[in-house]
Motif scaffolding. Structure first.
Motif, mmCIF file in Angstrom:
data_model
loop_
_atom_site.group_PDB
_atom_site.id
_atom_site.type_symbol
_atom_site.label_atom_id
_atom_site.label_comp_id
_atom_site.label_asym_id
_atom_site.label_seq_id
_atom_site.Cartn_x
_atom_site.Cartn_y
_atom_site.Cartn_z
ATOM 1 N N LEU A 21 40.720 41.281 57.931
ATOM 2 C CA LEU A 21 41.490 42.287 57.202
ATOM 3 C C LEU A 21 40.761 43.634 57.215
ATOM 4 N N SER A 22 41.520 44.705 57.016
ATOM 5 C CA SER A 22 40.904 46.022 56.893
ATOM 6 C C SER A 22 40.172 46.086 55.555
ATOM 7 N N LYS A 23 39.265 47.050 55.452
ATOM 8 C CA LYS A 23 38.496 47.182 54.214
ATOM 9 C C LYS A 23 39.401 47.397 53.004
ATOM 10 N N THR A 24 40.394 48.238 53.171
ATOM 11 C CA THR A 24 41.283 48.545 52.043
ATOM 12 C C THR A 24 42.059 47.307 51.630
ATOM 13 N N GLU A 25 42.631 46.649 52.629
ATOM 14 C CA GLU A 25 43.405 45.444 52.355
ATOM 15 C C GLU A 25 42.538 44.388 51.675
ATOM 16 N N ALA A 26 41.320 44.199 52.226
ATOM 17 C CA ALA A 26 40.414 43.192 51.671
ATOM 18 C C ALA A 26 40.022 43.557 50.241
ATOM 19 N N GLY A 27 39.781 44.848 50.013
ATOM 20 C CA GLY A 27 39.407 45.286 48.667
ATOM 21 C C GLY A 27 40.517 44.984 47.670
ATOM 22 N N ALA A 28 41.764 45.204 48.079
ATOM 23 C CA ALA A 28 42.904 44.959 47.194
ATOM 24 C C ALA A 28 43.044 43.462 46.895
ATOM 25 N N ARG A 29 42.903 42.637 47.948
ATOM 26 C CA ARG A 29 42.995 41.184 47.732
ATOM 27 C C ARG A 29 41.858 40.691 46.852
ATOM 28 N N ALA A 30 40.665 41.279 47.051
ATOM 29 C CA ALA A 30 39.509 40.883 46.247
ATOM 30 C C ALA A 30 39.773 41.204 44.784
ATOM 31 N N ALA A 31 40.361 42.377 44.547
ATOM 32 C CA ALA A 31 40.661 42.768 43.169
ATOM 33 C C ALA A 31 41.633 41.776 42.538
ATOM 34 N N GLU A 32 42.637 41.359 43.307
ATOM 35 C CA GLU A 32 43.598 40.372 42.786
ATOM 36 C C GLU A 32 42.903 39.068 42.421
ATOM 37 N N LYS A 86 42.430 37.306 38.759
ATOM 38 C CA LYS A 86 42.885 35.955 38.494
ATOM 39 C C LYS A 86 41.845 35.124 37.745
ATOM 40 N N VAL A 87 40.571 35.367 38.009
ATOM 41 C CA VAL A 87 39.535 34.621 37.289
ATOM 42 C C VAL A 87 39.053 35.393 36.058
ATOM 43 N N GLY A 88 39.815 36.447 35.706
ATOM 44 C CA GLY A 88 39.526 37.164 34.463
ATOM 45 C C GLY A 88 38.391 38.166 34.546
ATOM 46 N N LEU A 89 38.154 38.683 35.742
ATOM 47 C CA LEU A 89 37.036 39.610 35.891
ATOM 48 C C LEU A 89 37.464 40.979 36.410
ATOM 49 N N GLY A 118 28.313 32.420 33.876
ATOM 50 C CA GLY A 118 29.724 32.025 33.929
ATOM 51 C C GLY A 118 30.546 33.011 34.735
ATOM 52 N N GLN A 119 30.209 34.299 34.563
ATOM 53 C CA GLN A 119 30.930 35.320 35.337
ATOM 54 C C GLN A 119 30.589 35.209 36.817
ATOM 55 N N GLN A 120 29.319 34.948 37.107
ATOM 56 C CA GLN A 120 28.930 34.794 38.513
ATOM 57 C C GLN A 120 29.670 33.634 39.158
ATOM 58 N N GLN A 121 29.772 32.531 38.420
ATOM 59 C CA GLN A 121 30.451 31.383 39.004
ATOM 60 C C GLN A 121 31.936 31.673 39.191
ATOM 61 N N ARG A 122 32.520 32.484 38.298
ATOM 62 C CA ARG A 122 33.933 32.833 38.485
ATOM 63 C C ARG A 122 34.111 33.746 39.700
ATOM 64 N N VAL A 123 33.132 34.639 39.932
ATOM 65 C CA VAL A 123 33.188 35.452 41.157
ATOM 66 C C VAL A 123 33.127 34.537 42.382
ATOM 67 N N ALA A 124 32.250 33.526 42.317
ATOM 68 C CA ALA A 124 32.121 32.603 43.445
ATOM 69 C C ALA A 124 33.445 31.867 43.685
ATOM 70 N N THR A 145 38.020 26.431 32.587
ATOM 71 C CA THR A 145 39.375 26.947 32.386
ATOM 72 C C THR A 145 39.956 27.453 33.712
ATOM 73 N N VAL A 146 39.144 28.203 34.453
ATOM 74 C CA VAL A 146 39.603 28.701 35.747
ATOM 75 C C VAL A 146 39.941 27.537 36.675
ATOM 76 N N MET A 147 39.088 26.509 36.634
ATOM 77 C CA MET A 147 39.331 25.362 37.512
ATOM 78 C C MET A 147 40.608 24.620 37.119
ATOM 79 N N LYS A 148 40.848 24.546 35.813
ATOM 80 C CA LYS A 148 42.085 23.878 35.365
ATOM 81 C C LYS A 148 43.311 24.647 35.830
ATOM 82 N N THR A 149 43.231 25.973 35.783
ATOM 83 C CA THR A 149 44.347 26.795 36.251
ATOM 84 C C THR A 149 44.625 26.504 37.721
ATOM 85 N N LEU A 150 43.550 26.460 38.506
ATOM 86 C CA LEU A 150 43.706 26.165 39.931
ATOM 87 C C LEU A 150 44.361 24.800 40.131
#
Ligand SMILES: Nc1ncnc2c1ncn2[C@@H]1O[C@H](COP(=O)(O)OP(=O)(O)OP(=O)(O)O)[C@@H](O)[C@H]1O
Ligand SMILES: [Mg+2]
Lengths: 256, 215
Positions: free
Chosen positions: A119-130, A134-137, A151-157, A188-193
């Motif tokens: 993906l392009s940088k812009t596209e990837a940045g937008a998807r990353a933000a989404e 989704k994991v509340g960050l 906990g935040q690091q693991q949600r980023v992962a 909680t994030v894992m349960k959502t998934l």
């Protein structure tokens, strides 16, 4: 008949003379959560890591959506390119998070989209933000890992893995390195998934998670897959004495 | 009596001689970086022959004093029919010597990275070149910066050794100056000041770089 996302047949794995996996058989149903439990050193991580071939199994077969991973034919290794192609659709979350410390949360998530998905940088940045939203960050996107709690690091992962849109997610004790008060946010994030129908294989010591979220629980000991069944039949009415003794130790340790 | 005018006067020619010192150390570290990186790559490669070669390279160059290496190199060149200027010989020797240390600096930094860093990249399907380029090397460079600046400072000081092959860098120039003025203390003190200024500048540069790359 339920479709299997992962079919493990007769898998053996040796570290030198030591046999870490012994004739392991396991079917992971698609869209379901399978938890792997068992004592320390029983081979849970080894088995999980064989599923995306981070660890090479020596014999047997592991099929992802029907396709053999790691080998083209018995004894003939698959090309690096073909293996990478398969790994793209298998997300993995590690006990130690393994975020890249020189990149912000958003860059951590975008990196794979850019390098692997093209993906392009812009596209990837937008998807990353989404994915991070989704994991509340959403508000921590520009932080580097050193500026995030465990906990935040693991949600980023987790966001880094799901941004790749995998068909299968592997978790290796995702909450074991966390302070107790941070475990909940990751679960909680894992349960959502799980609720969204993601196929998940979770190595865990969180029996509560196994009991309430898992569709199937598999118990391992000394490299053997002893039993795989519903959470109720493994955790509440275990037949095998090895499972009974494991659960006894678990309950003793967790009741004070 | 210590003569301040003599001290100040010696600073000028010695500053001029410092360009050779800088040329040798900067040229040496640049060459050392190129060769050291290759040697480090050889040491980490799957080929046993390459790994042995890297180990030999490092242990030989670390085990022989730079002065002796310089003399051996300088006097062996004519034997193989090469007539290179003393300056080139000096830079090449210093660079080769530095490569051994730089290769070890890289190796140390790469080995210090948790294995999971690369594993996380491999697990999402990244190709080995991207794993190196995007995950391992950027972190290794940041981690190595202090050691690399340290190596550069060592080279500035070690470059005084190349006076033996007749290059008029700071040390050799101050020897000449001391002999003509009969004022060794003032002259050598001036030389010391110049080395100090150069190395303090390098240390400051290092801190600035570290600060810039810090995460
Ligand atoms: N790289 C390795 N080399 C040699 N032995 C290994 C290696 N990795 C794992 N083992 C051994 O294989 C066995 C299974 O290890 P594994 O990490 O899969 O256990 P586990 O069930 O995940 O344990 P834990 O709950 O402690 O994480 C252990 O006895 C371990 O010592
Ligand atoms: Mg484990």
């Amino acid at each position: 008949m339920q479709a299997s996302a992962v079919e493990i047949r007769n898998v053996n794995k040796f570290y030198g003379p030591f046999q870490a996996l012994k004739d392991v058989d396991l079917s992971v149903p698609a869209g379901k959560v399978t938890c792997l439990i068992g004592p320390s050193g029983s081979g849970k991580s080894t088995l999980l890591r064989c599923i995306n071939f981070l660890e090479e199994y020596d014999s047997g077969e592991i099929r992802i959506d029907g396709r053999l991973i790691g080998y083209d034919a018995p004894g003939r290794k698959m090309s690096g390119r073909a293996l990478r192609e398969m790994r793209r659709s298998i997300g993995m979350v590690f006990q130690q998070f393994n975020l890249w410390p020189h990149m912000s949360a958003r860059e951590n998530v975008a990196e794979g989209l850019i390098r692997v998905r093209g993906l392009s940088k812009t596209e990837a940045g937008a998807r990353a933000a989404e994915a991070l939203a989704k994991v509340g960050l959403a508000d921590k996107m520009d932080n580097h890992p050193s500026r995030l709690s465990g906990g935040q690091q693991q949600r980023v992962a987790i966001a880094r893995a799901i941004a790749m849109e995998p068909r299968l997610m592997l978790f290796d004790e995702p909450t074991s390195a966390l302070d107790p008060e941070l475990v909940g946010e990751v679960l909680t994030v894992m349960k959502t998934l799980a609720a969204e129908g993601m196929t998940m294989v979770v190595v865990t010591h969180e029996m509560g998670f196994a009991a309430h979220v898992a569709d199937r629980v598999a118990f391992m000991e000394r490299g053997e897959l002893v039993a795989a069944d519903t959470p109720d039949r493994i955790l509440h009415q275990p037949q095998d004495p090895r499972i009974q003794s494991f659960l006894r130790t678990y309950h003793e340790r967790n009741s004070f | 009596m210590f003569s301040i005018p003599v001290f100040l006067e010696s600073l000028v020619p010695l500053f001029w001689a410092a360009r050779f010192t800088l040329l040798i150390s900067v040229g040496g570290i640049a060459l050392g970086l190129v060769i050291g990186t290759l040697v480090c790559a050889a040491g980490l490669s799957p080929s046993r022959a390459l790994r042995n070669f890297a180990a030999l390279w490092v242990s030989f160059l670390r085990g022989v004093p730079l002065l002796v290496q310089l003399l051996v190199f300088y006097y062996s060149l004519p034997l193989i029919g090469l007539d290179v200027p003393a300056m080139v010989a000096a830079i090449v020797t210093v660079g080769i010597c530095a490569s051994a240390y730089i290769s070890e600096i890289w190796r140390g930094a790469i080995n210090a990275l948790p294995r999971g860093q690369a594993e996380a990249a491999v697990a999402i399907g990244m190709a080995p070149t991207d794993v190196w380029r995007r995950v391992i090397l950027p972190q290794a460079v940041t981690m190595s910066l202090p050691a690399l600046i340290n190596e550069l400072i060592l080279l500035v000081k070690a470059s005084s050794l190349v006076s033996v092959v007749g290059i008029l860098e700071i040390t050799r120039a101050s020897q000449a100056q001391a002999a003509t003025t009969f004022r060794p203390l003032e002259v050598y003190l001036a030389a010391a000041c110049i080395y100090l200024v150069i190395n303090l500048c390098l240390a400051a540069l290092g801190r600035w770089l570290e600060h810039r790359t810090a995460v």
